[in-house]
Write a protein that holds these residues in place. Structure first.
Motif, PDB file in Angstrom:
ATOM      1  N   HIS A   1       2.380  -3.498  -8.726  1.00 53.12           N
ATOM      2  CA  HIS A   1       1.727  -4.288  -7.564  1.00 53.12           C
ATOM      3  C   HIS A   1       2.051  -5.762  -7.570  1.00 53.12           C
ATOM      4  O   HIS A   1       2.434  -6.505  -6.616  1.00 53.12           O
ATOM      5  CB  HIS A   1       0.158  -3.976  -7.445  1.00 53.12           C
ATOM      6  N   VAL A   2       2.094  -6.213  -9.023  1.00 55.17           N
ATOM      7  CA  VAL A   2       2.489  -7.646  -9.335  1.00 55.17           C
ATOM      8  C   VAL A   2       3.824  -7.717  -8.989  1.00 55.17           C
ATOM      9  O   VAL A   2       4.460  -8.968  -8.567  1.00 55.17           O
ATOM     10  CB  VAL A   2       1.847  -7.979 -10.748  1.00 55.17           C
ATOM     11  N   GLU A   3       4.913  -6.720  -9.258  1.00 52.52           N
ATOM     12  CA  GLU A   3       6.020  -6.914  -9.153  1.00 52.52           C
ATOM     13  C   GLU A   3       6.452  -7.088  -7.428  1.00 52.52           C
ATOM     14  O   GLU A   3       7.240  -7.730  -7.300  1.00 52.52           O
ATOM     15  CB  GLU A   3       6.826  -5.672  -9.515  1.00 52.52           C
ATOM     16  N   ASN A   4       5.529  -6.164  -6.985  1.00 49.96           N
ATOM     17  CA  ASN A   4       5.805  -6.312  -5.394  1.00 49.96           C
ATOM     18  C   ASN A   4       5.164  -7.694  -4.682  1.00 49.96           C
ATOM     19  O   ASN A   4       5.809  -8.089  -3.808  1.00 49.96           O
ATOM     20  CB  ASN A   4       5.251  -5.099  -4.585  1.00 49.96           C
TER      21      ASN A   4
ATOM     22  N   ILE B   1      -2.375   6.548  -4.643  1.00 52.43           N
ATOM     23  CA  ILE B   1      -3.648   6.152  -4.321  1.00 52.43           C
ATOM     24  C   ILE B   1      -3.267   5.316  -3.045  1.00 52.43           C
ATOM     25  O   ILE B   1      -2.084   4.663  -3.057  1.00 52.43           O
ATOM     26  CB  ILE B   1      -4.465   5.428  -5.394  1.00 52.43           C
ATOM     27  N   SER B   2      -4.376   5.109  -2.377  1.00 47.89           N
ATOM     28  CA  SER B   2      -4.283   4.361  -1.188  1.00 47.89           C
ATOM     29  C   SER B   2      -4.716   2.961  -1.722  1.00 47.89           C
ATOM     30  O   SER B   2      -5.242   2.539  -2.845  1.00 47.89           O
ATOM     31  CB  SER B   2      -5.350   4.672  -0.249  1.00 47.89           C
TER      32      SER B   2
ATOM     33  N   GLY C   1       0.873  -1.332   0.033  1.00 53.16           N
ATOM     34  CA  GLY C   1       0.074   0.071  -0.011  1.00 53.16           C
ATOM     35  C   GLY C   1       0.773   1.203   0.105  1.00 53.16           C
ATOM     36  O   GLY C   1       0.651   2.363  -0.550  1.00 53.16           O
ATOM     37  N   ARG C   2       1.920   1.282   0.723  1.00 57.73           N
ATOM     38  CA  ARG C   2       2.589   2.292   0.857  1.00 57.73           C
ATOM     39  C   ARG C   2       3.280   2.744  -0.697  1.00 57.73           C
ATOM     40  O   ARG C   2       3.507   3.663  -0.880  1.00 57.73           O
ATOM     41  CB  ARG C   2       3.918   2.312   1.737  1.00 57.73           C
ATOM     42  N   ASP C   3       3.631   1.713  -1.170  1.00 64.21           N
ATOM     43  CA  ASP C   3       4.187   1.931  -2.668  1.00 64.21           C
ATOM     44  C   ASP C   3       3.177   2.286  -3.633  1.00 64.21           C
ATOM     45  O   ASP C   3       3.596   3.196  -4.116  1.00 64.21           O
ATOM     46  CB  ASP C   3       4.948   0.530  -3.233  1.00 64.21           C
ATOM     47  N   LEU C   4       2.087   1.922  -3.822  1.00 59.13           N
ATOM     48  CA  LEU C   4       0.999   2.544  -4.160  1.00 59.13           C
ATOM     49  C   LEU C   4       0.822   4.003  -4.131  1.00 59.13           C
ATOM     50  O   LEU C   4       0.574   4.542  -4.950  1.00 59.13           O
ATOM     51  CB  LEU C   4      -0.224   1.477  -4.142  1.00 59.13           C
ATOM     52  N   GLU C   5       1.022   4.026  -2.839  1.00 60.53           N
ATOM     53  CA  GLU C   5       0.592   5.637  -2.501  1.00 60.53           C
ATOM     54  C   GLU C   5       1.857   6.710  -2.980  1.00 60.53           C
ATOM     55  O   GLU C   5       1.641   7.676  -3.487  1.00 60.53           O
ATOM     56  CB  GLU C   5       0.575   5.856  -0.715  1.00 60.53           C
TER      57      GLU C   5
END
Length: 164
Positions: A125-128, A46-47, A37-41
């Protein structure tokens, strides 16, 4: 206590393998949600909750998804789902429209901007997910893990009451 013997001490209860397994599951999920979530932010502004909303709208496709289904899927009250939809709408990520069959039902669809963001964020997200989860497991473990989590999730969804 339906076949489970009572514990003799707090230490015994806290060290029970079932309690530990569930605690580890929650701990892992919370830590992963924080990391991803932190990475998306940071990368996309975005949350994780908004990202999950975009995924739900993406799965629904052009027919859209009712807000009540978003509430149930995200385990939110209808008010919580409405606020989430309002935040995504303010960012221009979704479009809202009343259902043709029942004007009381609001359908949520991805906007063009929301679809673009979802595609870019999903790649990251998939990479993470691979880095923080799947690459830690052998291919066989990953397959078993995925099937087990799906089974647990479906059971919990069936047991969950309808969200108010």
């Amino acid at each position: 206590m339906s076949g489970v013997e009572e514990f003799g001490s707090g230490q015994e209860a806290a060290n029970d393998y079932r309690v530990l397994a569930f605690g580890r599951l929650l701990g892992a999920a919370n830590r992963l949600e924080h990391l991803l979530g932190r990475d998306l932010e940071e990368e996309f502004g975005i949350s994780h909750s908004i990202f999950e909303l975009l995924l739900l709208a993406g799965r629904a496709g052009s027919q859209g998804i009712p807000v009540r289904d978003i509430a149930q899927a995200r385990v939110l009250t209808s008010g919580g789902a409405t606020r989430l939809v309002q935040r995504a709408s303010a960012l221009g990520l979704i479009e809202r429209e009343n259902s043709a069959s029942d004007a009381r039902i609001q359908l949520i669809r991805l906007s063009a901007h929301g679809e673009d963001l979802l595609l870019r964020a999903s790649t990251r997200h998939v990479e993470n997910i691979e880095r923080h989860l799947l690459n830690l497991l052998s291919p066989g473990e990953a397959e078993v893990f995925s099937a087990a989590v799906k089974k647990i999730s479906k059971h919990a969804a069936r047991e969950l009451p309808i969200m108010p």
